[in-house]
Design a protein around this motif. Structure first.
Motif, mmCIF file in Angstrom:
data_model
loop_
_atom_site.group_PDB
_atom_site.id
_atom_site.type_symbol
_atom_site.label_atom_id
_atom_site.label_comp_id
_atom_site.label_asym_id
_atom_site.label_seq_id
_atom_site.Cartn_x
_atom_site.Cartn_y
_atom_site.Cartn_z
ATOM 1 N N PRO A 78 -20.648 10.312 43.200
ATOM 2 C CA PRO A 78 -21.446 9.245 42.562
ATOM 3 C C PRO A 78 -22.290 9.720 41.399
ATOM 4 N N ASP A 79 -22.606 11.006 41.324
ATOM 5 C CA ASP A 79 -23.408 11.530 40.222
ATOM 6 C C ASP A 79 -22.565 12.285 39.197
ATOM 7 N N PHE A 80 -21.286 11.947 39.137
ATOM 8 C CA PHE A 80 -20.404 12.552 38.134
ATOM 9 C C PHE A 80 -20.592 11.820 36.808
ATOM 10 N N GLU A 81 -20.693 12.594 35.701
ATOM 11 C CA GLU A 81 -20.894 12.023 34.367
ATOM 12 C C GLU A 81 -19.583 12.074 33.580
ATOM 13 N N TRP A 82 -19.072 10.904 33.191
ATOM 14 C CA TRP A 82 -17.780 10.843 32.511
ATOM 15 C C TRP A 82 -17.883 11.071 31.004
ATOM 16 N N ASP A 83 -19.013 10.823 30.386
ATOM 17 C CA ASP A 83 -19.179 10.987 28.945
ATOM 18 C C ASP A 83 -18.214 10.089 28.159
ATOM 19 N N HIS A 84 -18.360 8.782 28.333
ATOM 20 C CA HIS A 84 -17.727 7.739 27.516
ATOM 21 C C HIS A 84 -16.278 7.404 27.853
ATOM 22 N N ARG A 85 -15.507 8.303 28.449
ATOM 23 C CA ARG A 85 -14.113 8.008 28.747
ATOM 24 C C ARG A 85 -13.818 8.398 30.193
ATOM 25 N N LEU A 86 -12.697 7.865 30.730
ATOM 26 C CA LEU A 86 -12.338 8.158 32.114
ATOM 27 C C LEU A 86 -11.211 9.187 32.219
ATOM 28 N N GLY A 87 -10.830 9.786 31.087
ATOM 29 C CA GLY A 87 -9.803 10.815 31.097
ATOM 30 C C GLY A 87 -10.366 12.143 30.639
ATOM 31 N N THR A 88 -9.501 13.155 30.607
ATOM 32 C CA THR A 88 -9.912 14.475 30.112
ATOM 33 C C THR A 88 -9.064 14.922 28.935
ATOM 34 N N TYR A 89 -7.939 14.224 28.684
ATOM 35 C CA TYR A 89 -7.015 14.635 27.622
ATOM 36 C C TYR A 89 -7.177 13.732 26.403
ATOM 37 N N GLY A 106 -8.324 11.273 23.732
ATOM 38 C CA GLY A 106 -9.172 10.103 23.937
ATOM 39 C C GLY A 106 -8.618 9.152 24.966
ATOM 40 N N VAL A 107 -7.621 9.642 25.733
ATOM 41 C CA VAL A 107 -6.953 8.778 26.700
ATOM 42 C C VAL A 107 -7.890 8.511 27.879
ATOM 43 N N ASN A 108 -7.755 7.309 28.450
ATOM 44 C CA ASN A 108 -8.601 6.968 29.590
ATOM 45 C C ASN A 108 -7.947 7.435 30.898
ATOM 46 N N GLU A 109 -7.815 6.561 31.893
ATOM 47 C CA GLU A 109 -7.387 6.989 33.224
ATOM 48 C C GLU A 109 -6.076 7.778 33.221
ATOM 49 N N LYS A 110 -5.117 7.379 32.401
ATOM 50 C CA LYS A 110 -3.822 8.065 32.376
ATOM 51 C C LYS A 110 -3.922 9.451 31.746
ATOM 52 N N GLY A 111 -5.073 9.752 31.144
ATOM 53 C CA GLY A 111 -5.286 11.074 30.577
ATOM 54 C C GLY A 111 -6.178 11.947 31.437
ATOM 55 N N HIS A 151 -10.028 21.710 13.767
ATOM 56 C CA HIS A 151 -11.258 22.375 14.185
ATOM 57 C C HIS A 151 -11.559 22.159 15.675
ATOM 58 N N ALA A 152 -10.761 21.326 16.338
ATOM 59 C CA ALA A 152 -11.038 21.016 17.740
ATOM 60 C C ALA A 152 -10.918 22.261 18.610
ATOM 61 N N ALA A 153 -11.815 22.377 19.572
ATOM 62 C CA ALA A 153 -11.719 23.487 20.528
ATOM 63 C C ALA A 153 -10.458 23.344 21.363
ATOM 64 N N SER A 154 -10.122 22.107 21.715
ATOM 65 C CA SER A 154 -8.985 21.850 22.596
ATOM 66 C C SER A 154 -8.688 20.360 22.590
ATOM 67 N N ASP A 155 -7.489 19.995 23.006
ATOM 68 C CA ASP A 155 -7.167 18.588 23.278
ATOM 69 C C ASP A 155 -7.737 18.161 24.621
ATOM 70 N N HIS A 156 -8.200 19.128 25.404
ATOM 71 C CA HIS A 156 -8.694 18.864 26.755
ATOM 72 C C HIS A 156 -10.212 19.025 26.808
ATOM 73 N N ALA A 157 -10.870 18.084 27.453
ATOM 74 C CA ALA A 157 -12.291 18.251 27.741
ATOM 75 C C ALA A 157 -12.460 19.209 28.915
ATOM 76 N N ALA A 158 -13.570 19.906 28.929
ATOM 77 C CA ALA A 158 -13.906 20.730 30.093
ATOM 78 C C ALA A 158 -14.408 19.823 31.211
ATOM 79 N N ILE A 159 -14.225 20.258 32.451
ATOM 80 C CA ILE A 159 -14.702 19.504 33.607
ATOM 81 C C ILE A 159 -15.365 20.483 34.565
ATOM 82 N N TYR A 160 -16.411 20.029 35.257
ATOM 83 C CA TYR A 160 -17.152 20.956 36.119
ATOM 84 C C TYR A 160 -17.753 20.244 37.318
ATOM 85 N N ALA A 161 -18.054 21.052 38.339
ATOM 86 C CA ALA A 161 -18.724 20.579 39.553
ATOM 87 C C ALA A 161 -19.948 21.430 39.794
#
Length: 377
Positions: free
Chosen positions: A297-308, A310-315, A361-371
């Motif tokens: 419940p305290d997970f922060e998505w930062d504007h989107r629901l995906g990690t790849y 700008g894709v949302n859930e499917k990313g 200049h992008a670091a990656s196409d993937h966002a980092a994720i953490y717990a």
């Protein structure tokens, strides 16, 4: 607070990467990567039948290596013996009889990563601040260590105390590794690059197993993964999906074996290349009780629901999965996408680094994720 942040970040190489995997080679990537993988698989056969020779030749056509040993995206390395006959008529034929008759392979040509992209990768690591960080698509331990020692200082942070990486099964130099800091010590390492099932080698890279002693007493086992990609198979991805299913089955077995041995705090991290509701990943969840930190419940998505991108859930393809005992100690987590290019997107915009003014200049196409884990709970 007795706190450990466990993260995952697909760094997409830090200094150089195969040219065909660059941002300007999208239309060439699938056939070239498929041909590269298939060619190196076929040349390992003891005997080259006429059918095998024809398929080898077809792959060389795709790689543009039929008339020369070097093309834009690949190089044919011939160390010993004769593999091809290039005739004056323009015809090229495979003359090697099998693996024992010559030594060589095809490798992909590389190109340097943008200096800004490398710096932004370091800034992502700094700003996420994971104590235990699984990394995906790192070239080698030497380069990962060099990156930590030099680039993290360059962006005003301290290098990681420990840098671990074992070469995996992918010939392109995209491996998985682990970095630890602040008295989080790796005490045991186990590789699964040789894991097999009835269909052959299981892991495309590795399911690297790291036992980490935390400064607060408990031990956490981190399994770092990069499952079979969707990007370079046949339409609809049936082959890739079957490979990911096999990989999910084996990870589930490893998790359950660890729990039988008494390890309750286990994290499966990395790029799983599929969504949590996919058939391919089903064994990973149904057979282990693993929970995605994004369910917290305290997970922060930062504007989107995906990690790849700008894709949302499917990313949503990058994960920190926790066993029930470890999830019970989680106090939150998040996605950090400041190093991901957003382009002209006007809706659900996320913050990016001010110096990231172009996709290269992008670091990656993937966002980092953490717990975030609180061991006092």
């Amino acid at each position: 607070m007795s706190h450990t942040r466990i993260g995952s970040f697909n760094v997409e190489n830090m200094f150089e990467r195969p040219k065909v995997m660059g941002r300007n080679a999208t239309k060439h990537a699938a056939p070239v990567l498929a041909a590269h993988a298939r060619f190196n698989e076929l040349i390992a056969l003891e005997t080259y039948t006429p059918e095998v020779k024809e398929e080898l030749r077809e792959n060389l056509v795709t790689l543009e290596l039929l008339r020369g040993d070097r093309s834009k995206y690949a190089i044919l390395r011939r160390i010993r013996g004769r593999f091809l006959a290039r005739h004056r008529t323009g015809e090229t034929s495979v003359v090697a009889s099998g693996r024992e008759s010559w030594v060589g392979w095809v490798e992909l040509t590389t190109e340097p990563i943008s200096e800004l992209a490398t710096r932004h990768t370091a800034q992502v690591m700094r700003d996420v601040g994971a104590h235990v960080l699984g990394v995906v698509e790192a070239e080698s331990r030497e380069l990962l260590h060099m990156f930590s020692a030099s680039m993290l200082k360059h962006v005003g942070w301290t290098p990681y105390d420990e840098v671990h990486l074992i070469d995996g099964n992918d010939e392109r130099g995209i491996n998985v590794g682990l970095l630890t800091r602040d008295a989080h010590e790796v005490i045991t390492i186990r590789t699964h690059v040789y894991a097999r099932d009835t269909s052959g080698i299981v892991f495309s890279r590795d399911c690297a197993e790291y036992h980490v002693r935390t400064p607060f007493g408990p031990e956490v086992v981190v399994l770092v993964n990069h499952l079979k990609s969707k990007g370079y198979g046949s339409p609809g991805d049936p082959i890739g999906a079957r490979r990911r299913f096999r990989q999910a089955v084996r990870i589930a077995r490893i998790v359950n074996r660890l729990r039988d041995e008494g390890h309750e705090h286990i994290a499966v991290v990395g790029d799983l290349n599929d969504t949590a509701d996919s058939e391919a990943l089903r064994p990973l969840f149904q057979r282990t009780g693993l929970r995605d930190i994004s369910e917290h419940p305290d997970f922060e998505w930062d504007h989107r629901l995906g990690t790849y991108r700008g894709v949302n859930e499917k990313g949503k393809i990058d994960y920190v999965l926790l066993t029930p005992a470890l999830f019970a100690k989680a106090v939150g987590g998040g996605v950090f996408r400041k190093g991901v290019w957003r382009g002209p997107r006007t809706r659900n915009r996320w913050d990016v680094y001010e110096t990231m003014t172009d996709e290269v200049h992008a670091a990656s196409d993937h966002a980092a994720i953490y717990a975030d884990i609180d061991w006092s709970l």
